[in-house]
Design an enzyme around this catalytic site. Structure first.
Site, short mmCIF file in Angstrom:
data_model
loop_
_atom_site.label_atom_id
_atom_site.label_comp_id
_atom_site.label_asym_id
_atom_site.label_seq_id
_atom_site.Cartn_x
_atom_site.Cartn_y
_atom_site.Cartn_z
CG ASP A 153 14.13 16.49 16.33
OD1 ASP A 153 15.01 16.32 15.87
OD2 ASP A 153 13.01 16.30 15.59
CG HIS A 180 13.53 17.12 11.69
ND1 HIS A 180 13.61 16.36 12.99
CD2 HIS A 180 13.44 16.24 10.55
CE1 HIS A 180 13.67 14.98 12.45
NE2 HIS A 180 13.67 15.11 11.28
P1 NAI Z 1 11.93 4.94 0.83
O1 NAI Z 1 12.70 5.28 -0.12
O2 NAI Z 1 11.63 3.90 1.58
O3 NAI Z 1 10.39 5.41 0.22
C1 NAI Z 1 10.32 6.52 -0.62
C2 NAI Z 1 9.12 6.31 -1.51
O4 NAI Z 1 8.70 7.48 -2.14
C3 NAI Z 1 9.24 5.09 -2.37
O5 NAI Z 1 8.47 4.21 -2.45
C4 NAI Z 1 9.27 5.77 -3.96
O6 NAI Z 1 8.84 5.27 -4.76
C5 NAI Z 1 8.23 7.27 -3.60
N1 NAI Z 1 8.47 8.00 -4.62
C6 NAI Z 1 9.45 8.80 -4.82
N2 NAI Z 1 8.89 9.60 -5.79
C7 NAI Z 1 7.83 9.57 -5.74
C8 NAI Z 1 6.65 10.70 -6.39
N3 NAI Z 1 6.80 11.52 -7.24
N4 NAI Z 1 5.22 10.08 -6.08
C9 NAI Z 1 5.06 9.18 -5.16
N5 NAI Z 1 5.90 8.55 -4.69
C10 NAI Z 1 7.20 8.67 -4.99
O7 NAI Z 1 12.12 6.38 1.83
P2 NAI Z 1 11.65 6.36 3.54
O8 NAI Z 1 12.88 5.74 4.52
O9 NAI Z 1 10.21 5.95 3.49
O10 NAI Z 1 11.81 8.13 3.81
C11 NAI Z 1 10.96 8.89 3.05
C12 NAI Z 1 11.36 10.21 3.39
O11 NAI Z 1 10.86 10.55 4.77
C13 NAI Z 1 12.89 10.69 3.33
O12 NAI Z 1 12.88 11.97 2.69
C14 NAI Z 1 13.19 10.72 4.86
O13 NAI Z 1 14.16 11.66 5.08
C15 NAI Z 1 11.91 11.20 5.51
N6 NAI Z 1 11.93 11.17 6.70
C16 NAI Z 1 11.57 12.04 7.66
C17 NAI Z 1 11.49 11.83 8.84
C18 NAI Z 1 10.93 13.24 9.64
O14 NAI Z 1 10.96 13.07 11.02
N7 NAI Z 1 10.48 14.30 8.96
C19 NAI Z 1 11.84 10.70 9.68
C20 NAI Z 1 12.08 9.69 8.81
C21 NAI Z 1 12.02 9.67 7.40
#
Ligand code: NAI
Length: 308
Positions: A153, A180
């Site tokens: 942010d 955040h």
């Molecule tokens: P995505 O759905 O593309 O990927 C998530 C991955 O986690 C999937 O490949 C899934 O198989 C895997 N997964 C689920 N449970 C698991 C487990 N127990 N062990 C290992 N792998 C597991 O989601 P994306 O877009 O990659 O987002 C991931 C997270 O990051 C979300 O919670 C999102 O909100 C967060 N995020 C945080 C940001 C920040 O500024 N902190 C910015 C952007 C996203």
């Protein structure tokens, strides 16, 4: 963590965010090993194959796919991106139930094989999950666990301000702190541009700051509406955090960290400026906040405590 392990980085969750972090880390060339862990091993293997083909033109990084938690035992840094992402119209706090359970399960296993890694939390809601994980590993180790928090942010805010006033964003020293999420806030009191107070700088006024902050606050939702997810900005953010740890250069970033009395808050994680070093968080800075900023920080803490 020994010197060799320090440069081994594990990524738990190789979806859009995790895979893009792997890519930026590989381009940065600061690490020696990358371990990809995902429930979907086939997908992690696909990412590994795709990434590897750039290696002949880059610094050497060994990429492995983890088949079990033991494969993360020698990582000095572990990045957690596993879990559900926001969909259009959802807030980060809407993810709390499902992602808490996912992250709890991960740490039940991870704790058995690696107790000394620095953990960078990315999964949302990042503040609540950072607090939960710190409580799981023991808050004496809070220097080892932190979330990316409002660093992204803050970068967005500096970018939008620089767009408005035409100054290089690297010269804008202004933070977004707090949650955040919806309860973040810009800190104007100590903010500076090139040695001048933010509000004294030509072209800056409360309206400009409010507009840049509003764009910052709505940025993730706008990107999700237009392309389904955010991942480039966060990937660069995480790579720079890893670089700050490995270089031990005393970099200061706003990060989500478990507070134990700082800012008169306890048992809550939210973003405040932190000095990073090779052992994680070296020092939490307690900067001067205005009365209004203090009450926004308190409100963020209250909202986060009520939602976990
Ligand atoms: P995505 O759905 O593309 O990927 C998530 C991955 O986690 C999937 O490949 C899934 O198989 C895997 N997964 C689920 N449970 C698991 C487990 N127990 N062990 C290992 N792998 C597991 O989601 P994306 O877009 O990659 O987002 C991931 C997270 O990051 C979300 O919670 C999102 O909100 C967060 N995020 C945080 C940001 C920040 O500024 N902190 C910015 C952007 C996203």
């Amino acid at each position: 963590m020994n010197d060799v392990s320090r440069f081994k980085v594990g990524i738990v969750g190789c979806g859009r965010v995790g895979a893009t972090i792997a890519y930026t880390l590989m381009l940065d060339g600061t690490i020696t090993d990358l371990v990809l862990f995902d429930l979907d091993i086939r997908k992690a293997d696909g990412e590994k194959l795709d990434l590897e083909h750039g290696l002949p033109l880059l610094d050497r990084v060994k990429i492995r796919v983890a088949e079990k938690y033991e494969d993360l035992s020698d990582c000095g840094i572990i990045i957690i991106t596993a879990g559900l992402a926001q969909k259009q119209g959802e807030s980060r706090l809407d993810l709390v139930q499902k992602n808490s359970q996912i992250v709890k399960d991960i740490f039940k296993n991870l704790n058995k094989v690696n107790k000394s890694a620095i953990v960078i939390m990315v999964t949302n809601p990042v503040d609540i999950l950072t607090c939960m994980v710190t409580n799981l590993v023991g808050n004496k180790k809070r220097n080892l666990v932190f979330g990316t928090g409002t660093l992204l942010d803050t970068l967005r805010f500096r970018y939008y301000l620089s767009e408005k006033i035409g100054v290089n964003s690297k010269n804008i020293h202004a933070y977004i702190l707090g949650e955040h999420g919806d309860n973040s806030f810009p800190v104007c009191k100590g903010a500076m541009i090139g040695g001048e107070k933010l509000l004294d700088f030509p072209g800056v006024n409360h309206k400009i700051i409010d507009e840049a902050y509003l764009k910052t606050k709505l940025a993730a939702a706008e990107i999700i509406n237009k392309k389904g997810a955010t991942y480039y900005g966060i990937a660069i953010t995480v790579s720079k955090i890893v670089e700050a740890i490995l270089s031990d250069a005393g970099t200061i970033f706003p990060l989500s960290v478990y507070l134990n009395g700082e800012y008169k808050l306890k048992n809550v994680a939210l973003s405040v400026p932190c000095e990073l070093g090779m052992n994680g968080i070296k020092r939490i800075l307690e900067i001067d906040l205005s009365k209004d900023e203090q009450s926004k920080m308190k409100k963020a803490a209250m909202v986060l405590s009520c939602n976990r």
